[in-house]
Design a protein around this motif. Structure first.
Motif, mmCIF file in Angstrom:
data_model
loop_
_atom_site.group_PDB
_atom_site.id
_atom_site.type_symbol
_atom_site.label_atom_id
_atom_site.label_comp_id
_atom_site.label_asym_id
_atom_site.label_seq_id
_atom_site.Cartn_x
_atom_site.Cartn_y
_atom_site.Cartn_z
ATOM 1 N N TYR A 128 2.405 1.552 -3.232
ATOM 2 C CA TYR A 128 1.619 2.140 -4.397
ATOM 3 C C TYR A 128 1.259 3.369 -4.297
ATOM 4 O O TYR A 128 1.218 4.236 -5.234
ATOM 5 C CB TYR A 128 0.398 1.075 -4.360
ATOM 6 C CG TYR A 128 -0.768 1.295 -5.373
ATOM 7 C CD1 TYR A 128 -0.314 0.786 -6.569
ATOM 8 C CD2 TYR A 128 -1.705 2.076 -5.203
ATOM 9 C CE1 TYR A 128 -1.393 0.887 -7.749
ATOM 10 C CE2 TYR A 128 -2.941 2.115 -5.921
ATOM 11 C CZ TYR A 128 -2.576 1.607 -7.382
ATOM 12 O OH TYR A 128 -3.531 1.696 -8.321
ATOM 13 N N PHE A 129 1.019 4.114 -2.991
ATOM 14 C CA PHE A 129 0.709 5.315 -2.551
ATOM 15 C C PHE A 129 1.657 6.344 -3.296
ATOM 16 O O PHE A 129 1.601 7.163 -4.032
ATOM 17 C CB PHE A 129 0.501 5.642 -1.296
ATOM 18 C CG PHE A 129 -0.041 7.038 -0.867
ATOM 19 C CD1 PHE A 129 -1.360 7.324 -1.099
ATOM 20 C CD2 PHE A 129 0.783 7.723 -0.604
ATOM 21 C CE1 PHE A 129 -1.789 8.602 -0.603
ATOM 22 C CE2 PHE A 129 0.730 9.412 -0.269
ATOM 23 C CZ PHE A 129 -0.593 9.584 -0.274
ATOM 24 N N SER A 144 0.927 -1.378 -0.101
ATOM 25 C CA SER A 144 -0.022 -0.068 -0.086
ATOM 26 C C SER A 144 0.763 1.115 -0.037
ATOM 27 O O SER A 144 0.648 1.932 -0.755
ATOM 28 C CB SER A 144 -0.990 -0.034 1.212
ATOM 29 O OG SER A 144 -1.716 -0.977 1.100
ATOM 30 N N ASN A 196 -4.318 15.548 -5.948
ATOM 31 C CA ASN A 196 -3.405 14.137 -6.131
ATOM 32 C C ASN A 196 -3.538 13.331 -4.717
ATOM 33 O O ASN A 196 -3.501 12.066 -4.780
ATOM 34 C CB ASN A 196 -2.281 14.576 -6.393
ATOM 35 C CG ASN A 196 -1.104 13.350 -6.542
ATOM 36 O OD1 ASN A 196 -1.459 12.453 -6.868
ATOM 37 N ND2 ASN A 196 0.039 13.797 -6.991
ATOM 38 N N VAL A 197 -3.540 13.932 -3.363
ATOM 39 C CA VAL A 197 -3.680 13.040 -2.400
ATOM 40 C C VAL A 197 -4.953 12.394 -2.159
ATOM 41 O O VAL A 197 -4.917 11.294 -1.991
ATOM 42 C CB VAL A 197 -3.439 14.111 -1.348
ATOM 43 C CG1 VAL A 197 -3.652 13.468 0.121
ATOM 44 C CG2 VAL A 197 -2.096 14.683 -1.163
ATOM 45 N N ILE A 207 2.025 6.134 -7.338
ATOM 46 C CA ILE A 207 0.893 6.840 -7.904
ATOM 47 C C ILE A 207 0.907 8.224 -7.759
ATOM 48 O O ILE A 207 0.674 9.212 -8.620
ATOM 49 C CB ILE A 207 -0.476 6.298 -7.681
ATOM 50 C CG1 ILE A 207 -0.592 4.843 -7.898
ATOM 51 C CG2 ILE A 207 -1.700 7.149 -8.039
ATOM 52 C CD1 ILE A 207 -0.576 4.693 -9.384
ATOM 53 N N PHE A 208 1.415 8.931 -6.617
ATOM 54 C CA PHE A 208 1.299 10.088 -6.023
ATOM 55 C C PHE A 208 2.554 10.868 -7.193
ATOM 56 O O PHE A 208 2.157 11.801 -7.769
ATOM 57 C CB PHE A 208 1.761 10.189 -4.632
ATOM 58 C CG PHE A 208 1.788 11.738 -4.315
ATOM 59 C CD1 PHE A 208 0.510 12.426 -3.732
ATOM 60 C CD2 PHE A 208 3.024 12.514 -4.355
ATOM 61 C CE1 PHE A 208 0.527 13.689 -3.516
ATOM 62 C CE2 PHE A 208 2.799 13.904 -4.024
ATOM 63 C CZ PHE A 208 1.826 14.413 -3.544
ATOM 64 N N ALA A 224 -7.296 5.435 -4.587
ATOM 65 C CA ALA A 224 -6.613 4.371 -5.434
ATOM 66 C C ALA A 224 -6.026 3.318 -4.722
ATOM 67 O O ALA A 224 -6.087 2.284 -4.793
ATOM 68 C CB ALA A 224 -5.618 4.837 -6.632
ATOM 69 N N THR A 225 -5.359 3.963 -3.726
ATOM 70 C CA THR A 225 -4.536 3.051 -2.742
ATOM 71 C C THR A 225 -5.444 2.344 -1.733
ATOM 72 O O THR A 225 -5.168 0.980 -1.517
ATOM 73 C CB THR A 225 -3.508 3.824 -1.714
ATOM 74 O OG1 THR A 225 -2.502 4.482 -2.621
ATOM 75 C CG2 THR A 225 -2.811 2.882 -0.976
ATOM 76 N N PHE A 259 1.501 10.929 -10.742
ATOM 77 C CA PHE A 259 0.299 11.742 -11.093
ATOM 78 C C PHE A 259 0.860 13.313 -10.789
ATOM 79 O O PHE A 259 0.684 13.996 -11.829
ATOM 80 C CB PHE A 259 -0.843 11.907 -10.006
ATOM 81 C CG PHE A 259 -1.909 12.746 -10.358
ATOM 82 C CD1 PHE A 259 -2.767 12.232 -11.409
ATOM 83 C CD2 PHE A 259 -2.262 13.864 -9.754
ATOM 84 C CE1 PHE A 259 -3.922 13.022 -11.587
ATOM 85 C CE2 PHE A 259 -3.278 14.272 -10.114
ATOM 86 C CZ PHE A 259 -4.144 14.105 -11.000
ATOM 87 N N THR A 316 -4.900 9.600 -4.842
ATOM 88 C CA THR A 316 -4.123 8.474 -4.714
ATOM 89 C C THR A 316 -4.422 7.864 -3.392
ATOM 90 O O THR A 316 -4.349 6.446 -3.475
ATOM 91 C CB THR A 316 -2.573 9.063 -4.319
ATOM 92 O OG1 THR A 316 -2.304 10.047 -5.466
ATOM 93 C CG2 THR A 316 -1.511 8.021 -4.096
ATOM 94 N N SER A 317 -5.149 8.532 -2.331
ATOM 95 C CA SER A 317 -5.626 7.663 -1.371
ATOM 96 C C SER A 317 -6.679 6.679 -1.739
ATOM 97 O O SER A 317 -6.742 5.500 -1.226
ATOM 98 C CB SER A 317 -6.141 8.729 -0.255
ATOM 99 O OG SER A 317 -5.105 9.434 0.198
#
Length: 166
Positions: A23-24, A20, A52-53, A27-28, A59-60, A31, A56-57
């Motif tokens: 991945y966070f 997690s 973005n936060v 992705i952050f 998606a995570t 993006f 990303t949160s």
């Protein structure tokens, strides 16, 4: 089955956290890198960062839930395929090691062969390798004195760096 589900959840907790977090961050960064050229003013930076936060949160969280379901499904599948795991085991702990008895079979593990011991109030995990552990649920112990005695034996016979009790 419930004991194995708890074992699987405790065993995979660290892996889920690492997946997690990785991945966070990934992705952050992706993006942020792709939207960096679109930002012209300081307000844009703040708005894009907040978006973005949040993005990303979410998606995570979705990945975390998917990974948790897949790891649980894999654990149940493993439990159902392993007939020995379903049988009752008896354990004896002393200063020399662990004796595991199952039917007519007896296994002996010296403390030096034990990778680590983790425990909380619900279950103890005695790791014999990175992915193989002896799960001892709280109900294994007849009393708190038995549990304390187990902790003392483990603490006295293993390197303190390998023992993690909560």
């Amino acid at each position: 089955m419930d004991d194995y589900k708890l074992f699987n959840a405790l065993h995979t907790k660290k892996t889920l956290r690492m997946i997690s977090l990785s991945y966070f961050v990934l992705i952050f960064v992706i993006f942020a890198f792709t939207t960096f050229s679109l930002m012209e003013e300081a307000l844009d930076v703040v708005i894009f960062t907040i978006f973005n936060v949040i993005f990303t949160s979410v998606a995570t969280l979705l990945l975390f839930l998917l990974a948790k379901v897949l790891l649980r499904w894999k654990g149940i599948k493993e439990f159902n395929s392993d007939q020995l795991m379903k049988r009752e085991h008896t354990y004896h702990f002393d200063e020399n090691g662990i004796t595991q008895m199952r039917g007519r079979s007896t296994n002996y593990y010296e403390w030096a062969d034990t990778l680590k011991v983790q425990g909380n109030k619900r279950m103890f995990l005695i790791y014999l390798s990175k992915n193989k552990a002896i799960p001892l649920p709280e109900r294994f112990f007849k009393s708190h004195m038995d549990m304390d005695s187990f902790k003392k034996i483990v603490s006295d016979n293993m390197d303190s760096k390998k023992v993690h009790f909560k």
